[in-house]
Design an enzyme around this catalytic site. Sequence first.
Site: not given
Ligand code: A3P
Length: 335
Positions: A79, A143, A303
């Site tokens: 995340k 991870h 999100r």
């Molecule tokens: P939020 O839940 O705070 O919005 P991962 O990819 O490691 O699972 O992390 C997910 C998080 O990265 C989510 O955060 C998601 O919205 C955010 N995210 C996904 N794509 C993104 C992008 N292109 N730019 C910035 N944040 C992004």
Amino acid sequence: MSFDEPSAWLRERVEDENKLSQEMKTFISNLPKQKGLIASNNYEYEGFWYPAVFLQGVLACQRHFQPQSSDIFLVTFPKSGTTWLKSLLFALLNRRRFPIDKNHPLCTTNSHDLVPFLEMKTYLKTPNPNLNYLPSPRLFSTHMPWTALPESIRNSSTGKIVYLCRNPKDAVVSLYHFWTKLKLGETNKGVEPNAMVKTFESFCLGVTDYGPFWRHMLDYWKQSKENPDRIYFLKYEDMKEQPTMHLRRLAEFLDCPFSPDEEESGLVEDIIKLCSFENLSNLEVNKNGKLSFVGIQNNSYFRQGKTGDWKNHLTGEMVRKLNAICEEKLRELGF
Ligand code: A3P
């Protein structure tokens, strides 16, 4: 619940440990166990916590991974923006094969399906997969904590690592939303009232997937200080604030700097735009598609994509608790 192939294999094993091999069942039977958020249980192995099926992938990867000197590994704490950095690195490294336009693979395929996850995909069903089909430089994602990486990666002087982490307060909020969305489908209606508290407590105990977060981050931080030419340590917040600067730095770090012509043509900005939250989250594939290997809706990975949303979800007491952990364990990192 029934699943679509090919995601069925993994989903079944995340949810039902009876589906694991007998060897794995015996292996985990001796490990400390805590209730998991996404999987039914998480197991502690050498100081970190994993769902059993991903631990199986870690062990297979440790045994069989054969590095190449040009390999690139994107390591993230869950995340922290994995989906984003996978997109950026894929676009950056493949910019000659795939020009940045509306036909780019990222416009039709989620980055998790373009950049293989070592222990969560590649080493799962086949413990010793043939990776010769991957173009060079091979870009992998994981991870895995530093100490769990295959020795062949840790002890090598070649192969570059990009490590991405995020303010733990935003990571735990993102985890909560991801978890509840996976459990409950498309909406958060009917989420049990204490789901945030449960997520938070597990996170602070360090028993969520790949936790404890502080050791995950600190180990890579130390490695990056010792070996800055091999390990690039990046924070989500810094990437958000200065994306073009970090993309340029990443390109240099990965030995593929932007040429004057590329700079002139605005390629750096084009890659940032292609991989922006606004662009990726609005693509049909990311609105309605599913990941091929686990069947999760691609929109679960998008999100808000902002910093500081923790202010809307954590109580004062939670903030004090997490601040105290960060102060004690992560002072050097400035969180
Ligand atoms: P939020 O839940 O705070 O919005 P991962 O990819 O490691 O699972 O992390 C997910 C998080 O990265 C989510 O955060 C998601 O919205 C955010 N995210 C996904 N794509 C993104 C992008 N292109 N730019 C910035 N944040 C992004």
